[in-house]
Design a protein around this motif. Structure first.
Motif, PDB file in Angstrom:
ATOM      1  N   GLY A  99      -3.400 -13.111  -0.060  1.00 56.23           N
ATOM      2  CA  GLY A  99      -3.935 -13.407   1.255  1.00 56.23           C
ATOM      3  C   GLY A  99      -2.900 -13.529   2.348  1.00 56.23           C
ATOM      4  O   GLY A  99      -3.119 -14.247   3.333  1.00 56.23           O
ATOM      5  N   HIS A 100      -1.774 -12.853   2.203  1.00 57.19           N
ATOM      6  CA  HIS A 100      -0.763 -12.883   3.258  1.00 57.19           C
ATOM      7  C   HIS A 100      -1.271 -12.142   4.489  1.00 57.19           C
ATOM      8  O   HIS A 100      -2.049 -11.192   4.385  1.00 57.19           O
ATOM      9  CB  HIS A 100       0.529 -12.247   2.771  1.00 57.19           C
ATOM     10  CG  HIS A 100       1.249 -13.074   1.753  1.00 57.19           C
ATOM     11  ND1 HIS A 100       2.521 -12.785   1.314  1.00 57.19           N
ATOM     12  CD2 HIS A 100       0.886 -14.197   1.086  1.00 57.19           C
ATOM     13  CE1 HIS A 100       2.897 -13.678   0.424  1.00 57.19           C
ATOM     14  NE2 HIS A 100       1.905 -14.540   0.266  1.00 57.19           N
ATOM     15  N   ALA A 101      -0.818 -12.552   5.655  1.00 55.54           N
ATOM     16  CA  ALA A 101      -1.230 -11.926   6.910  1.00 55.54           C
ATOM     17  C   ALA A 101      -0.058 -11.963   7.883  1.00 55.54           C
ATOM     18  O   ALA A 101      -0.150 -12.524   8.965  1.00 55.54           O
ATOM     19  CB  ALA A 101      -2.446 -12.638   7.488  1.00 55.54           C
ATOM     20  N   ASN A 102       1.058 -11.341   7.487  1.00 54.05           N
ATOM     21  CA  ASN A 102       2.267 -11.406   8.307  1.00 54.05           C
ATOM     22  C   ASN A 102       2.611 -10.082   8.973  1.00 54.05           C
ATOM     23  O   ASN A 102       3.690  -9.931   9.537  1.00 54.05           O
ATOM     24  CB  ASN A 102       3.467 -11.895   7.475  1.00 54.05           C
ATOM     25  CG  ASN A 102       3.707 -11.035   6.248  1.00 54.05           C
ATOM     26  OD1 ASN A 102       2.984 -10.059   6.018  1.00 54.05           O
ATOM     27  ND2 ASN A 102       4.702 -11.386   5.470  1.00 54.05           N
ATOM     28  N   ASP A 103       1.715  -9.100   8.879  1.00 53.18           N
ATOM     29  CA  ASP A 103       1.871  -7.858   9.638  1.00 53.18           C
ATOM     30  C   ASP A 103       0.481  -7.267   9.837  1.00 53.18           C
ATOM     31  O   ASP A 103      -0.522  -7.829   9.376  1.00 53.18           O
ATOM     32  CB  ASP A 103       2.817  -6.886   8.935  1.00 53.18           C
ATOM     33  CG  ASP A 103       2.351  -6.482   7.536  1.00 53.18           C
ATOM     34  OD1 ASP A 103       1.190  -6.789   7.167  1.00 53.18           O
ATOM     35  OD2 ASP A 103       3.142  -5.866   6.803  1.00 53.18           O
ATOM     36  N   LEU A 104       0.410  -6.137  10.547  1.00 58.72           N
ATOM     37  CA  LEU A 104      -0.894  -5.581  10.881  1.00 58.72           C
ATOM     38  C   LEU A 104      -1.660  -5.146   9.632  1.00 58.72           C
ATOM     39  O   LEU A 104      -2.867  -5.391   9.523  1.00 58.72           O
ATOM     40  CB  LEU A 104      -0.725  -4.386  11.833  1.00 58.72           C
ATOM     41  CG  LEU A 104      -2.023  -3.714  12.296  1.00 58.72           C
ATOM     42  CD1 LEU A 104      -2.948  -4.713  12.987  1.00 58.72           C
ATOM     43  CD2 LEU A 104      -1.702  -2.535  13.228  1.00 58.72           C
ATOM     44  N   ALA A 105      -0.971  -4.521   8.671  1.00 57.26           N
ATOM     45  CA  ALA A 105      -1.649  -4.030   7.471  1.00 57.26           C
ATOM     46  C   ALA A 105      -2.240  -5.170   6.655  1.00 57.26           C
ATOM     47  O   ALA A 105      -3.419  -5.142   6.273  1.00 57.26           O
ATOM     48  CB  ALA A 105      -0.676  -3.214   6.622  1.00 57.26           C
ATOM     49  N   SER A 106      -1.443  -6.189   6.357  1.00 57.91           N
ATOM     50  CA  SER A 106      -1.930  -7.298   5.532  1.00 57.91           C
ATOM     51  C   SER A 106      -2.998  -8.105   6.257  1.00 57.91           C
ATOM     52  O   SER A 106      -3.955  -8.580   5.641  1.00 57.91           O
ATOM     53  CB  SER A 106      -0.766  -8.200   5.109  1.00 57.91           C
ATOM     54  OG  SER A 106      -0.084  -8.713   6.227  1.00 57.91           O
ATOM     55  N   THR A 107      -2.857  -8.270   7.576  1.00 57.47           N
ATOM     56  CA  THR A 107      -3.871  -8.996   8.354  1.00 57.47           C
ATOM     57  C   THR A 107      -5.190  -8.233   8.345  1.00 57.47           C
ATOM     58  O   THR A 107      -6.265  -8.825   8.207  1.00 57.47           O
ATOM     59  CB  THR A 107      -3.393  -9.187   9.799  1.00 57.47           C
ATOM     60  OG1 THR A 107      -2.167  -9.912   9.794  1.00 57.47           O
ATOM     61  CG2 THR A 107      -4.420  -9.955  10.612  1.00 57.47           C
TER      62      THR A 107
END
Length: 416
Positions: A99-107
């Motif tokens: 559940g990482h959200a530290n860039d556009l792809a992961s978010t």
């Protein structure tokens, strides 16, 4: 497909260059493609090349005021019919799992409520690492479809599973997802859930004496790939294998044999089944009498020893012509060196099976990683392009699922 749209996330890795071919092939089929290019992916392809092929603006940064004003990342994550991550790196899959959200792809992956298809590509050691195996299992448990990578030589010089699947196989999986025909591995119940499939693979060994035998060059790769693809679609798979240097695919019941007679017995013991796929390169002949001691050269001038041969049982014909417990779909393979389709068509009639998968083995097919086959049925011949054996297996598994579901009008299924 003209009204379908996908969001393509291009991960970092040498396989990123194949995303350009994927975009082009999807465009030819009328599937619109909006793209997110990760920082790693931009090391291998440029935003300009991606934009030129897709005809769309390429998104790269999470904190870009212009992009957010035009289309916020939440809207971007939900504006497509399918999210495709290709190549899906070990890092991207790990981020999605945790559940990482530290860039556009992961978010985007965290925010989407759209079906997700991941197409892995990485070094063989990374793919086989326990952490990646756990992550893939978790993604599939979460409802993400994760394709199996191809096996072969890699840019890093190593060999094994981890190569990006061939573009035609990726396109076929995308179309299947968009069509909603069947369910692929890792996305709930598979299209073959509740079925039993028997697959034979590899060569047989027919002993001459305690240390020598008659055999052939079959590696078992195609049979093992088919067993794995059927299991990935939810089938219970019994894999009857001759001697090979391969590990059994996950979720497959492996039965090891040596000779053709042992293979036939193992197949009959595994019946009843819904599907029988006879991939093994079974020896047609065996020594009528195997020596109990090692055969010796008697010296110069001695007569060359002679050998009497006995015919082995025909496993495909035996199963095809069973009156009791005949599988509903019986599939044979025809490995030929010339006049492939003619020999395969004749074999279909002679053996009494439902399909023949014909391939030319005059080159590097036996022991190699690719195959070019023609699927021969009562309705005609379906010619497939050359592709990895894993892709052949997936495509065949899909055809089997369609046939058992009653959607293939070209196949005449025998009654049990």
């Amino acid at each position: 497909m003209s009204d379908k749209r996908i969001l393509l996330i291009i991960g970092g890795g040498i396989a990123a260059y194949k995303s350009l071919e994927l975009i082009r092939e999807l465009g030819r089929r009328g599937i619109a493609c909006r793209c997110i290019l990760t920082s790693g992916g931009s090391q291998f392809v440029t935003p300009l090349s991606v934009s030129a092929l897709s005809g769309e603006k390429v998104f790269t940064e999470l904190f870009d005021l212009d992009d957010e004003a035009e289309m916020g990342h939440i809207q971007l994550s939900r504006s497509a019919d399918l999210v495709v991550v290709c190549p899906a790196t070990a890092d991207l899959m790990a981020k999605a799992v945790h559940g990482h959200a530290n860039d556009l792809a992961s978010t985007t992956l965290l925010a989407t409520d759209t079906p997700v298809l991941m197409v892995p590509a990485m070094n063989v050691r990374m793919w086989q690492h326990a952490a990646t195996e756990r992550n893939v299992a978790q993604l599939r448990s979460d409802g993400v479809t994760v394709m199996e990578p191809d096996e072969g030589a890699m840019a890093c010089g190593e060999f094994g599973p981890g190569r990006l699947p061939q573009v035609p196989a990726i396109v076929a999986e995308i179309e299947r997802q968009l069509d909603g025909q069947g369910q692929s591995s890792g996305k709930g119940k598979g299209a073959l859930e509740g079925t039993h499939c028997i697959v034979t693979a590899g060569p047989t060994r027919e002993p001459l004496d305690p240390v020598r035998f008659l055999s052939n060059h079959s590696s078992g790769r195609q049979g093992y790939a088919i067993a794995g693809a059927l299991a990935a679609e939810g089938a219970r798979v019994t894999l009857v294998s001759g001697p090979v240097a391969l590990e059994a695919p996950r979720g497959v019941d492996l039965v090891k044999v040596e000779t053709a007679r042992q293979m036939l017995k193992a197949v009959e013991d595994a019946l009843p089944a819904d599907v029988f796929v006879s991939v093994a390169a079974v020896a047609d002949w065996r020594p009528a009498r195997a020596a109990t001691k090692k055969l010796k050269i008697k010296g110069a001038g001695s007569a060359t020893p002679s050998m009497e041969l006995a015919e082995n049982p025909d496993i495909l014909r035996t199963v095809s012509n069973k009156r009791k417990n005949r599988p509903g779909l019986v599939i044979g393979f025809a490995a030929e060196t010339n006049d492939v389709e003619e020999h395969a068509t004749a074999k279909l009639k002679r053996k009494g099976c439902d399909w023949i998968v014909a391939n030319d083995v005059s080159g590097d097919v036996m022991g190699g990683t690719e195959n070019e086959i023609a699927l021969v049925t009562q309705g005609g011949i379906d010619r497939w392009p050359r592709m990895g054996k894993t892709d052949v297996a997936r495509r065949l598994a899909q055809k089997i699922a369609e046939a058992l579901g009653g959607s293939d009008d070209d196949v005449k299924l025998a009654a049990e």
